[in-house]
Design an enzyme around this catalytic site. Structure first.
Site, PDB file in Angstrom:
ATOM      1  N   LYS A 134     -11.165  -1.077 -37.891  1.00  0.00           N
ATOM      2  CA  LYS A 134     -10.753  -1.037 -36.478  1.00  0.00           C
ATOM      3  C   LYS A 134      -9.341  -0.477 -36.422  1.00  0.00           C
ATOM      4  CE  LYS A 134      -9.567  -4.827 -33.929  1.00  0.00           C
ATOM      5  NZ  LYS A 134      -8.157  -4.504 -33.609  1.00  0.00           N
ATOM      6  N   GLU A 202      -9.138  -5.061 -24.628  1.00  0.00           N
ATOM      7  CA  GLU A 202      -8.354  -6.309 -24.636  1.00  0.00           C
ATOM      8  C   GLU A 202      -7.381  -6.366 -23.462  1.00  0.00           C
ATOM      9  OE1 GLU A 202      -6.559  -7.443 -28.356  1.00  0.00           O
ATOM     10  OE2 GLU A 202      -5.421  -9.066 -27.419  1.00  0.00           O
TER      11      GLU A 202
HETATM   12  O1  KIV Z   1      -6.357  -8.800 -34.584  1.00  0.00           O
HETATM   13  C1  KIV Z   1      -7.318  -9.266 -33.944  1.00  0.00           C
HETATM   14  O2  KIV Z   1      -7.757 -10.394 -34.171  1.00  0.00           O
HETATM   15  C2  KIV Z   1      -7.909  -8.429 -32.914  1.00  0.00           C
HETATM   16  C3  KIV Z   1      -8.966  -9.004 -32.039  1.00  0.00           C
HETATM   17  C4  KIV Z   1      -8.535 -10.165 -31.293  1.00  0.00           C
HETATM   18  C5  KIV Z   1      -9.588  -7.996 -31.162  1.00  0.00           C
HETATM   19  O3  KIV Z   1      -7.545  -7.307 -32.784  1.00  0.00           O
END
Ligand code: KIV
Length: 285
Positions: A134, A202
């Site tokens: 991600k 988010e």
């Molecule tokens: O770092 C994280 O936990 C996140 C999620 C909350 C989306 O990016």
């Protein structure tokens, strides 16, 4: 997809012989969006919790750089390193049987662009065994997402209140209100067009998240973005009430307050009172 048939005990878990576990994959997440089935995601940082979350039916285990806050005790996610992310992700992968595991690329890793990010992502996948990465950012990260996706590395996008931008935002502030909404839409569209398999939305207004969800073919996974997203993610420590430094309004707590403190308090009492360990916890000669 070929189901994985399990024997009646896997890693100590009793499993009925006929039960087949079908691992969650990118195509499965896309099928879920098309079928209107909600995707459930929770963050995980270690083997034991990954196992419990997986067993509870979570589809996507996200090893978030939120570990900088909830595990390491920093006030932001910025200090987290790539080595730390790989370390935690490898532990989570060992606990996941069905859930897909995705690792956050931490602050700084993406600033080098294309090849530098590719090297980091390849390390993450090779060394941890997870299935995707991600990264935060919309339009500005589109080229990098395209590069990774072209090379078959599944990328989960993340737009809106991206915590790595906390200093630029002046705090953990809701994004995309009023005239700022179009910026978030452009970010989400850019991430999707670049080939991300899904996108985290988010800290944005619920109607905006709904609009983006309707426009995108890839799933949206919301956190503080209302109920119309294709899925929801929460930081595990928030949903269990294990982290009390910052409790965002969008968090719902699923363990009664003080459960852990009470349990440990009982242990303290029993040790002090000579109740624990009992005979059943001791070895005979
Ligand atoms: O770092 C994280 O936990 C996140 C999620 C909350 C989306 O990016």
């Amino acid at each position: 997809m070929k189901p994985v048939t399990l024997s009646n005990s896997v890693d100590g878990f009793p499993v009925a012989p006929s039960v087949a576990v079908v691992p969650v994959t990118v195509p499965e997440l896309h099928r879920m969006k098309r079928a209107g089935e909600r995707i459930v995601s929770v963050t995980a940082y270690d083997f034991s919790f990954a196992r419990l979350l997986d067993r509870a039916g979570v589809d996507l285990l996200l090893v978030g750089d939120s570990l900088g806050m909830v595990i390491q005790g920093h006030s932001t996610t910025l200090p987290v390193t790539l080595e730390q992310m790989i370390y935690h992700t490898a532990a989570v992968v060992r606990g996941a049987r069905r859930a897909m595991v995705v690792c956050d690329l931490p602050f700084g890793v993406c600033h080098g662009g294309g090849v530098a990010v590719m090297d980091a992502a390849v390390r993450v996948l090779k060394e941890s065994g997870c299935q995707g990465v991600k990264l935060e950012g919309g339009v500005r990260m589109a080229e990098t997402i395209r590069f990774l996706s072209t090379h078959q590395i599944p990328v989960l996008g993340h737009v809106g209140l991206t915590p790595q931008s906390v200093h630029a935002f002046g705090g953990f502030k809701v994004q995309g209100r009023g005239g700022d909404a179009e910026r978030i839409v452009e970010d989400a569209l850019a991430v999707a067009a670049a080939g991300a398999f899904a996108v985290v939305l988010e800290g944005i207004p619920a109607p905006l998240a709904q609009r983006i969800t309707e426009q995108l073919e890839i799933p949206t996974i919301g956190i503080g973005a209302g109920r119309q997203c294709d899925g929801q993610v929460l930081v595990m420590h928030d949903m269990l009430g294990l982290y009390e430094e910052v409790v965002p309004r969008f968090v719902k707590r699923y363990l009664p307050e003080n459960t852990v403190v009470q349990a440990v308090g009982r242990f303290v009492e029993e040790v002090r009172g000579g109740v624990f360990p009992g005979d059943e916890h001791a070895f005979s000669e």
